[in-house]
Design an enzyme around this catalytic site. Structure first.
Site, PDB file in Angstrom:
ATOM      1  N   ASP A 171       0.840  -1.197   0.000  1.00 29.91           N
ATOM      2  CA  ASP A 171       0.000   0.000   0.000  1.00 29.91           C
ATOM      3  C   ASP A 171       0.879   1.253   0.000  1.00 29.91           C
ATOM      4  OD1 ASP A 171      -2.438   1.376   0.017  1.00 29.91           O
ATOM      5  OD2 ASP A 171      -2.625   1.312   2.190  1.00 29.91           O
ATOM      6  N   HIS A 254      -4.262   3.053  -7.117  1.00 33.83           N
ATOM      7  CA  HIS A 254      -5.422   2.675  -6.312  1.00 33.83           C
ATOM      8  C   HIS A 254      -6.667   2.449  -7.173  1.00 33.83           C
ATOM      9  CE1 HIS A 254      -3.221   3.370  -2.585  1.00 33.83           C
ATOM     10  NE2 HIS A 254      -4.240   2.821  -1.965  1.00 33.83           N
ATOM     11  N   HIS A 257      -6.261  -0.989  -8.413  1.00 32.13           N
ATOM     12  CA  HIS A 257      -6.641  -1.890  -7.314  1.00 32.13           C
ATOM     13  C   HIS A 257      -8.151  -2.092  -7.302  1.00 32.13           C
ATOM     14  CE1 HIS A 257      -8.646  -2.129  -3.396  1.00 32.13           C
ATOM     15  NE2 HIS A 257      -7.746  -3.035  -3.105  1.00 32.13           N
ATOM     16  N   HIS A 271      -5.489  -5.690   0.467  1.00 27.48           N
ATOM     17  CA  HIS A 271      -5.511  -4.408  -0.256  1.00 27.48           C
ATOM     18  C   HIS A 271      -4.133  -4.057  -0.816  1.00 27.48           C
ATOM     19  CE1 HIS A 271      -6.480  -0.118  -0.941  1.00 27.48           C
ATOM     20  NE2 HIS A 271      -5.334   0.152  -0.320  1.00 27.48           N
TER      21      HIS A 271
END
Length: 361
Positions: A171, A254, A257, A271
């Site tokens: 992350d 992101h 993602h 995540h």
């Protein structure tokens, strides 16, 4: 556009810090309501209770039922009212912390966030993710202020499964590259304004810290010990990445993602594991230098983050499914539109395939 940087009022990090939580929280309120799930309560409940007792605070400990949903928020709100809680303390993982943030927001009292893992950069943020009672995404709760305090007990965090800290590195890995893209495009950040030089510097320091200490921290945590490298990575995963993403902005990594959640084969991933591949895809999307791409791949391999779709559980490349991922990544309102150039699903599709191939070399 005004430049804006936001952060928690206080960040505390150290080995054994939970033993001092009563002293840290007491200035914010003398009637704390602390929430933690059953596992976390068993792990740190006695330490927390003793610390608040020593600080002469009237603590109420409440079991968190596991889902940050409206029903659970409302249930704990009633407990906060009946105990006249003047500060809310969340101890545990992301859903516990988001519930504490939400209860404090609606109760109009301070909140103290105490992560027991370092798997994301969410603890420092002014945001809570709310789900349905069955665990499906429901909404974002945008909170006007960041947590009043974040407390990181590195001894507790070092005892958590290694994969969680590695996911946090995944992350954090995106922070600098998304911040860099956002600073070039000049798009508004999560803080509601333009990025600052300070926030960009924090995002760059986050990346540099990962490269310097990521592998060393992984080795230490595998042996359930906390050393200087672990301390540095916990700070990078939580504080540097948290301030970096919120005040410097998100971009393609992101959004990709979010698109990858369309692939059932990737549902088992954390995540940060998906964000790591999103970062590699963003670098291909912006045609970054191969030296930079190689550095990212080598880092991911060293700590165990995925560098290609096969690593993520995909058995065969279904181009139609990958195009669905690309289209979802480019949905209206997605952060991919913070890139300094217009992005189409076709561009993301091509970048994913290139990232997948190069990530196997």
């Amino acid at each position: 556009m005004d430049k804006i940087i936001i952060s928690p009022s206080k960040y505390v990090q150290g080995a054994g810090t939970l033993a001092k939580i009563g002293d840290y929280v007491k200035p914010l309120g003398g009637r704390p309501l602390a929430i933690a799930d059953e596992v976390v309560t068993g792990l740190v409940g006695e330490t927390v209770t003793s610390s608040f007792a020593a600080a002469e605070a009237k603590l109420t400990m409440e079991k968190f039922n596991g889902e940050c949903c409206r029903d659970e928020i409302n249930r704990i709100l009633e407990i906060a009212k009946s105990t006249q809680a003047d500060v809310i303390v969340g101890i545990g993982g992301g859903k516990t912390l988001d519930t504490a943030k939400s209860v404090a927001f609606y109760s109009k009292v301070p909140v103290v966030v105490v992560p027991t893992i370092a798997s994301t950069d969410a603890p420092t943020s002014a945001l809570a993710v709310i789900y349905t009672p069955t665990g499906e995404f429901s909404e974002y709760l945008m909170i006007p202020t960041n947590p009043n305090m974040v407390i990181m007990d590195t001894k507790v965090i070092a005892g958590a499964p290694t994969r969680l800290m590695v996911a946090g590195m995944g992350d954090a890995l995106s922070t600098y590259f998304e911040a860099r893209a956002n600073s070039i495009s000049g798009k508004p950040t999560m803080a509601g304004g333009a990025s600052t030089k300070a926030a960009l510097a924090l995002a760059k320091l986050c990346y540099e810290t990962l490269l310097a200490d990521g592998l060393k921290a992984k080795v230490a945590v595998e042996n359930n010990i906390s050393d200087k490298a672990v301390e540095n990575i916990i700070e990078a995963n939580t504080l540097l990445s948290g301030l970096g993403f919120e005040s410097s902005g998100l971009a393609a990594a992101h959004a990709i993602h979010n698109g990858l959640t369309k692939l059932e084969e990737c549902h088992h991933l954390y995540h940060g594991e998906k964000v790591a591949f999103g970062t590699l895809t963003q670098l291909l999307l912006e045609n970054a230098p191969m030296e930079e791409i190689r550095t990212v791949i080598e880092f991911c391999r060293s700590v165990g983050l995925p560098t290609n779709l096969f690593d993520m559980g995909v058995k065969e490349l279904d181009h139609a499914k990958l195009m669905e991922v690309a289209e979802a990544s480019c949905a209206e309102g997605e952060t991919i539109h913070n890139m300094p150039f217009a992005v189409t699903p076709e561009m993301v599709f091509a970048a994913m395939l290139s990232a997948h191939e190069i990530g196997q070399m």
